[in-house]
Design a protein around this motif. Structure first.
Motif, mmCIF file in Angstrom:
data_model
loop_
_atom_site.group_PDB
_atom_site.id
_atom_site.type_symbol
_atom_site.label_atom_id
_atom_site.label_comp_id
_atom_site.label_asym_id
_atom_site.label_seq_id
_atom_site.Cartn_x
_atom_site.Cartn_y
_atom_site.Cartn_z
ATOM 1 N N GLU A 1 0.836 -1.207 0.000
ATOM 2 C CA GLU A 1 0.000 0.000 0.000
ATOM 3 C C GLU A 1 0.869 1.255 0.000
ATOM 4 O O GLU A 1 0.557 2.235 -0.691
ATOM 5 C CB GLU A 1 -0.928 -0.001 1.212
ATOM 6 C CG GLU A 1 -2.018 -1.052 1.134
ATOM 7 C CD GLU A 1 -2.748 -1.245 2.452
ATOM 8 O OE1 GLU A 1 -3.986 -1.355 2.409
ATOM 9 O OE2 GLU A 1 -2.086 -1.288 3.521
ATOM 10 N N ALA A 2 1.964 1.244 0.753
ATOM 11 C CA ALA A 2 2.879 2.388 0.772
ATOM 12 C C ALA A 2 3.493 2.599 -0.612
ATOM 13 O O ALA A 2 3.605 3.731 -1.091
ATOM 14 C CB ALA A 2 3.962 2.184 1.828
ATOM 15 N N MET A 3 3.874 1.501 -1.278
ATOM 16 C CA MET A 3 4.445 1.600 -2.620
ATOM 17 C C MET A 3 3.404 2.151 -3.596
ATOM 18 O O MET A 3 3.724 3.008 -4.438
ATOM 19 C CB MET A 3 4.959 0.243 -3.097
ATOM 20 C CG MET A 3 5.614 0.289 -4.463
ATOM 21 S SD MET A 3 7.092 1.343 -4.568
ATOM 22 C CE MET A 3 8.302 0.257 -3.795
ATOM 23 N N ALA A 4 2.165 1.705 -3.490
ATOM 24 C CA ALA A 4 1.103 2.220 -4.355
ATOM 25 C C ALA A 4 0.916 3.721 -4.122
ATOM 26 O O ALA A 4 0.710 4.488 -5.087
ATOM 27 C CB ALA A 4 -0.206 1.471 -4.120
ATOM 28 N N ASN A 5 0.996 4.174 -2.889
ATOM 29 C CA ASN A 5 0.889 5.602 -2.581
ATOM 30 C C ASN A 5 2.020 6.383 -3.243
ATOM 31 O O ASN A 5 1.792 7.445 -3.837
ATOM 32 C CB ASN A 5 0.910 5.843 -1.074
ATOM 33 C CG ASN A 5 -0.353 5.411 -0.378
ATOM 34 O OD1 ASN A 5 -1.349 5.069 -1.011
ATOM 35 N ND2 ASN A 5 -0.322 5.398 0.940
ATOM 36 N N ILE A 6 3.240 5.858 -3.145
ATOM 37 C CA ILE A 6 4.399 6.533 -3.752
ATOM 38 C C ILE A 6 4.252 6.581 -5.272
ATOM 39 O O ILE A 6 4.552 7.597 -5.907
ATOM 40 C CB ILE A 6 5.713 5.841 -3.316
ATOM 41 C CG1 ILE A 6 6.068 6.220 -1.875
ATOM 42 C CG2 ILE A 6 6.866 6.174 -4.260
ATOM 43 C CD1 ILE A 6 6.439 7.677 -1.652
ATOM 44 N N GLN A 7 3.766 5.510 -5.862
ATOM 45 C CA GLN A 7 3.561 5.496 -7.311
ATOM 46 C C GLN A 7 2.488 6.508 -7.730
ATOM 47 O O GLN A 7 2.607 7.163 -8.776
ATOM 48 C CB GLN A 7 3.228 4.088 -7.785
ATOM 49 C CG GLN A 7 4.430 3.165 -7.658
ATOM 50 C CD GLN A 7 4.108 1.694 -7.820
ATOM 51 O OE1 GLN A 7 2.973 1.258 -7.624
ATOM 52 N NE2 GLN A 7 5.118 0.908 -8.180
#
Length: 118
Positions: free
Chosen positions: A40-46
């Motif tokens: 979820e954190a990676m999706a936010n950064i993307q």
């Protein structure tokens, strides 16, 4: 060519998204626990990357979303030298040219986007 312009100090801003596996899974700036997964954190950064490509200002997004005390300063971490930051973060910051933004950088603190300004 040495992109570091001498290589001993850089100035950088960042946007940090923490996750439950971060070394301190609390957003101390906003006074709330972080309960999201790494994915979820990676999706936010993307999603942040897309906003930057669309022309939004790095500092504005940092103030809105970054989970670091530097959010109040638009993500500004100041100027630092080798050995002052976590290795993954430092390596990425020093590899950038002035004005460049990194891709996602994973460190013990979470996932960052880094803007080098010096």
């Amino acid at each position: 060519m040495d992109r570091r312009g001498g290589g001993n100090r850089v100035g950088a801003k960042h946007i940090l998204q923490k996750h439950t596996g971060s070394r301190n899974p609390n957003d101390s700036y906003r006074k709330r626990p972080v309960t999201r997964s790494f994915e979820e954190a990676m999706a936010n950064i993307q999603a942040v990357q897309k906003r930057l490509v669309a022309g939004e200002q790095f500092e504005t997004i940092a103030r809105e979303l970054s989970e670091c005390g530097s959010a109040a300063r638009g993500g500004d971490l100041g100027v630092f030298g080798h050995g002052e930051m976590q290795k993954q973060f430092e390596d990425a910051a020093f590899a950038l040219g002035v004005g460049e933004v990194s891709g996602p950088v994973v460190s013990d603190s979470g996932i960052h986007l880094i803007l080098r300004y010096q």
